[in-house]
Scaffold this motif. Structure first.
Motif, short mmCIF file in Angstrom:
data_model
loop_
_atom_site.label_atom_id
_atom_site.label_comp_id
_atom_site.label_asym_id
_atom_site.label_seq_id
_atom_site.Cartn_x
_atom_site.Cartn_y
_atom_site.Cartn_z
N TRP A 243 0.81 -1.23 0.00
CA TRP A 243 0.00 0.00 0.00
C TRP A 243 0.84 1.28 0.00
CZ3 TRP A 243 0.32 3.78 3.61
CH2 TRP A 243 0.80 3.46 4.89
N GLN A 245 3.16 2.12 -1.74
CA GLN A 245 3.54 2.48 -3.11
C GLN A 245 2.38 3.09 -3.90
OE1 GLN A 245 5.42 -0.93 -5.04
NE2 GLN A 245 6.11 -1.69 -3.05
N HIS A 246 1.18 3.08 -3.33
CA HIS A 246 0.02 3.52 -4.08
C HIS A 246 -0.93 4.42 -3.30
CE1 HIS A 246 1.21 0.50 -7.02
NE2 HIS A 246 1.26 -0.39 -6.03
N TYR A 247 -0.84 4.44 -1.96
CA TYR A 247 -1.82 5.15 -1.14
C TYR A 247 -1.12 6.01 -0.09
CZ TYR A 247 -5.05 1.67 -3.07
OH TYR A 247 -5.78 0.89 -3.92
N THR A 253 -6.80 2.44 1.53
CA THR A 253 -6.95 1.25 0.69
C THR A 253 -8.34 0.63 0.81
OG1 THR A 253 -6.20 -0.34 2.38
CG2 THR A 253 -4.51 0.75 1.05
N CYS A 339 4.61 8.82 -2.50
CA CYS A 339 5.06 8.10 -3.70
C CYS A 339 4.46 8.75 -4.94
CB CYS A 339 4.63 6.64 -3.61
SG CYS A 339 2.84 6.41 -3.57
N ASP A 341 2.29 7.66 -7.16
CA ASP A 341 0.85 7.50 -7.30
C ASP A 341 0.09 8.49 -6.41
OD1 ASP A 341 1.29 5.52 -9.10
OD2 ASP A 341 0.53 3.88 -7.86
#
Length: 423
Positions: A243, A245-247, A253, A339, A341
Motif C-alpha cells: 500500500w 507504493q500507491h496510497y 486502501t 510516492c 501514485d
C-alpha cells in the motif's frame, strides 16, 4: 493559516486568539475580512442585558459588531457578528445541527476543541474558494453534529448527505492517542478528522455527476464497489502489503471514497502548513553534516497556483517540522512518504479545487487536460451527468437558522466513515 496583528499594540496574534497577551485588548475574528484584530467596546452600551457592541480596531473594518453568542455564552468561538444581523450566532456556528449536552467541564472543553478545528477548516475552505453552503442554502448542504457515546448508542464519526458527525471523544487527547496506537495509525488528530470528512462532502458536491468523475475513477478506482463489503474485507484482511507504493495511508486502501477523503485531507494539510510558513516568512537552507548546503527555499514566494512549486517547498518543510519535533521529544507531525501514485492523486485534488475557484477561461484547459488522460472507457461522462456551471464559489451563506439542538442521545444515520478511521 495566516498570522494576524493586534491593531492596538501591533503585537502578533493568532487565529484562535481572544485576547492580546501584550496589551490585554480583546480580539475577534471578522469572517468577511478574514482577519483577527482587536475590538473596542462602544461607550454606554450593553445595559439591561443587551449584547455589548464593538467596533474593530482595524480602521479598514467599518460598522458595529457583537460577539457570536457561542463566544459570550460558552467561549467556543471568537467571531464578530454584524450588530444588525438577526441571528445571534456567527455563520460558522449556524452550521451546527447538534452540539453536546454540556453536563460537565470536560464536555465543554471537548466542544471547544472541536469548534477550533471546525473554524480552522472553514477558514481554509474559504481561502481555497470552495463553496460553503448550509442546508438553508441548498439541499444536503453542510452541517455538523458533535455527539457523545451513550450507554445504549454509539456515535460514529463520518459523513452522510452533507452532515458531518464527530464523536466528541476524538477531542480527548489520551483516548485519541490510544486509538491511534491500537489501529496502527501514524496520524490521528481532531483537525485531520474534519479535513477527511469534508473530503467526502466535496466528493458529493464537486465530483459526483460531473466531468471530474471519469478522471477520478482513473486514479482512485470505481466508487460503485460495495462500501460495506469493502469495510468488512479491510478489517478482516488488512491493507495490501504494497500500500505505501500507491496510497497515502493504509485506511485509504479500504474503498475509493476513503482514498479520496484521505488524499483530500492530505492536500489541506499541505496548503495550510505552507500558508503558515509563508506568513512567517520562513526560509530554509539545510546543511546536512558531510554534505553540501542545499539551495534556499523561500516560503514567502510560493505561488499556490503552481502544484509543482507547492511540492518542491513541501518536502523541505516537512523535514524541518519532523526534525524540530524530534529535538523536543515529540512524535513526527508528518509521518508520511509521498510516492508517485499519491502525488498524482494530490495533484488531481489541487487541479479540481483550482477549477472550481477559477473563472471559465482557467477552468476549460484544466478539465480538458484531465479528461484527455482518462482512458476512452473512463472519459464517458456518467449517465445523467450534466456539466457543472462554471462559477466562482462564495463563502458561507449568511442566512438565519434555528439554533442548534442540544442533544446527546440522538443516534446519527448510517455514515460514510466509521469509528475506527484515520484522520
Amino acid at each position: 493559516m495566516r498570522i494576524f496583528t493586534c491593531a492596538h499594540c501591533h503585537n502578533t496574534v493568532f487565529f484562535e486568539s481572544v485576547r492580546c497577551i501584550h496589551c490585554g485588548e480583546s480580539l475577534a475574528y471578522f469572517p468577511k475580512h478574514s482577519v483577527v484584530t482587536s475590538i473596542e467596546p462602544l461607550p454606554d452600551n450593553g445595559a439591561d442585558g443587551a449584547p455589548i457592541l464593538y467596533k474593530a480596531g482595524d480602521p479598514s473594518i467599518s460598522g458595529t459588531y457583537r460577539l457570536c453568542a457561542n463566544s459570550a455564552d460558552y467561549g467556543v468561538c471568537n467571531s464578530a457578528v454584524p450588530a444588525d444581523d438577526p441571528d445571534t450566532l456567527c455563520e460558522a456556528c449556524r452550521l451546527n445541527d447538534v452540539i453536546p449536552d454540556l453536563v460537565d467541564d470536560d464536555t465543554l472543553s471537548a466542544w471547544q476543541s472541536l469548534e477550533r478545528a471546525k473554524r480552522r477548516l472553514l477558514f481554509s475552505l474559504h481561502e481555497l474558494g470552495l463553496p460553503i453552503e448550509s442546508r438553508a442554502a441548498r439541499p444536503n448542504g453542510l452541517q455538523f453534529s458533535f455527539m457523545k457515546d451513550m450507554p445504549d448508542s454509539k456515535v460514529f464519526t463520518g459523513h452522510t448527505d452533507g452532515l458531518i458527525t464527530i464523536n466528541i471523544d476524538e477531542a480527548n487527547d489520551p483516548l485519541r492517542e490510544k486509538l491511534r496506537k491500537q489501529l496502527g495509525e501514524s496520524y490521528r488528530t481532531v483537525l485531520g478528522h474534519f479535513r477527511h470528512e469534508i473530503g467526502h462532502y466535496y466528493w458529493d458536491r464537486l465530483v459526483k455527476g460531473t466531468p471530474w468523475q471519469a478522471p477520478y475513477r482513473l486514479l482512485f478506482g470505481d466508487e460503485s464497489v460495495d462500501y460495506a463489503e469493502s469495510v468488512q474485507r479491510h478489517y478482516a484482511e488488512g491493507a495490501p502489503q504494497d500500500w505505501p507504493q500507491h496510497y497515502v495511508s493504509s485506511y485509504a486502501t479500504m474503498h475509493p471514497w476513503e482514498d479520496w477523503a484521505e488524499t483530500w485531507a492530505h492536500y489541506m494539510h499541505l496548503v495550510d502548513t505552507l500558508e503558515t510558513a509563508q506568513a512567517l516568512g520562513l526560509v530554509l537552507r539545510p546543511k546536512p553534516v558531510g554534505g553540501p548546503r542545499a539551495a534556499p527555499v523561500s516560503l514567502g514566494s510560493i505561488d499556490f497556483r503552481d502544484f509543482d512549486a507547492l511540492l518542491d517547498a513541501w518536502v523541505p518543510v516537512t523535514v524541518a517540522l519532523n526534525s524540530l519535533n524530534r529535538s523536543m521529544g515529540v512524535i513526527d507531525p508528518y509521518p508520511f512518504v509521498l510516492c508517485d501514485d499519491v502525488i498524482a492523486k494530490v495533484r488531481f485534488v489541487h487541479d479540481m479545487i483550482t477549477y472550481w475557484a477559477a473563472d471559465v477561461a482557467v477552468q476549460t484547459p484544466i478539465i480538458e487536460a484531465w479528461t484527455a488522460r482518462a482512458t476512452p472507457a473512463l472519459t464517458e461522462q456518467p449517465a445523467g451527468a450534466e456539466p457543472p456551471v462554471p462559477r466562482k464559489p462564495t463563502g458561507t451563506q449568511a442566512e438565519t437558522q434555528p439554533p442548534p439542538r442540544i442533544v446527546a442521545t440522538k443516534q446519527p444515520p448510517q455514515t460514510t466513515g466509521i469509528a475506527a478511521k484515520s484522520g
